[in-house]
Design an enzyme around this catalytic site. Sequence first.
Site, PDB file in Angstrom:
ATOM      1  N   SER A  32       0.880  -1.247  -0.179  1.00  0.00           N
ATOM      2  CA  SER A  32      -0.020  -0.148  -0.087  1.00  0.00           C
ATOM      3  C   SER A  32       0.750   1.206   0.092  1.00  0.00           C
ATOM      4  O   SER A  32       1.885   1.290   0.513  1.00  0.00           O
ATOM      5  CB  SER A  32      -0.850   0.082   1.144  1.00  0.00           C
ATOM      6  OG  SER A  32      -1.833   1.196   1.360  1.00  0.00           O
ATOM      7  N   HIS A  84      -7.339  -4.767   4.511  1.00  0.00           N
ATOM      8  CA  HIS A  84      -6.971  -3.126   4.640  1.00  0.00           C
ATOM      9  C   HIS A  84      -7.694  -2.697   3.527  1.00  0.00           C
ATOM     10  O   HIS A  84      -8.260  -1.530   3.824  1.00  0.00           O
ATOM     11  CB  HIS A  84      -5.473  -3.273   4.216  1.00  0.00           C
ATOM     12  CG  HIS A  84      -4.683  -1.931   3.863  1.00  0.00           C
ATOM     13  ND1 HIS A  84      -5.012  -1.393   2.548  1.00  0.00           N
ATOM     14  CD2 HIS A  84      -4.139  -1.040   4.495  1.00  0.00           C
ATOM     15  CE1 HIS A  84      -4.577  -0.194   2.367  1.00  0.00           C
ATOM     16  NE2 HIS A  84      -3.889  -0.063   3.614  1.00  0.00           N
ATOM     17  N   GLU A 110     -10.470   0.441   3.903  1.00  0.00           N
ATOM     18  CA  GLU A 110     -10.333   1.455   3.116  1.00  0.00           C
ATOM     19  C   GLU A 110     -11.663   1.784   2.245  1.00  0.00           C
ATOM     20  O   GLU A 110     -11.991   3.286   2.303  1.00  0.00           O
ATOM     21  CB  GLU A 110      -9.214   1.406   1.963  1.00  0.00           C
ATOM     22  CG  GLU A 110      -8.958   2.739   1.203  1.00  0.00           C
ATOM     23  CD  GLU A 110      -7.921   2.182   0.271  1.00  0.00           C
ATOM     24  OE1 GLU A 110      -8.261   2.176  -0.946  1.00  0.00           O
ATOM     25  OE2 GLU A 110      -6.786   2.115   0.575  1.00  0.00           O
TER      26      GLU A 110
END
Length: 301
Positions: free
Chosen positions: A121, A176, A180
């Site tokens: 990321s 993750h 988001e």
Amino acid sequence: MQLGLIGLGKMGGNMAERLRLGGHQVVGFDFSTEAVARLAASGNVGAGTLEELVQNLKGRRAIWIMVPQGDPVDQTIAKLEPLLNPGDILIDGGNSNYKDSMRRHREVTAKGFQFVDVGTSGGVWGLKEGYSMMIGGDKDPVEYLRPIFETLAPSKDKGWGHVGPAGSGHFVKMVHNGIEYGLMQAYAEGFTILEKKEELDLDLPQIAEIWRNGSVVRSWLLDLTADALKKNPTLEGLEAYVADSGEGRWTVFEAIDLNVSAPVITESLIRRIRSREENNFTDRMLSIMRNAFGGHAVKKD
């Protein structure tokens, strides 16, 4: 340390530059000759073929694959395997499904090579800010690659970690990205409520700046949102179309399989899908049903 890198798009190119600045040499390949030329001009080594890439790597080879998830990853691995020596390491740093990464680990290790999955990321800001890396795989190759991870991360001991066995890196990155989705949806809805309260004439860029400091909703995502609003407060010229790259869907599927209630992530995914529907049929159906049972007015084109 040397690293082979396949895929020199925006993110791959920035990763190569961060590694170069950290004292590592990148040997890179991409189907775009312009991308390879840019890499070579920056001081790294450009390769015109996969064979040339492998030939330019000395000793135990480590090759980071940054291509779209799915078949492109399998094809790349299949082309590399005949060129490798036992103990060489293949790294999938893209957004692959964790189940594919578990399978690839089994297949690659059975042939004498090693495989590491790295959920990465940081996007276009990684060159400056560093990359967050969630790493899955066996301990030996991960430790061998430590200098690479320490250079790509925000700092040597922050923003990266070996989270578990093969597939775990991409599993953690999947969740993750699901989180988001939910965060982005909440910010979008909140700013829309502010924008709709026309009688108060609220300044959205100002409010975003206020929230950035001291507020419990402050975040890097809010920093980016504040900057975007400053440049375009009314979002002029933008279409209400939001894509998804797959990880949000996989997170929802996994939540269902695990009997975990995840309504925020699920609804944020549905909202993205709905944003792509022109002249939404579902809403037109709702309208005609309200007219049928209650005589409510129907708007027509």
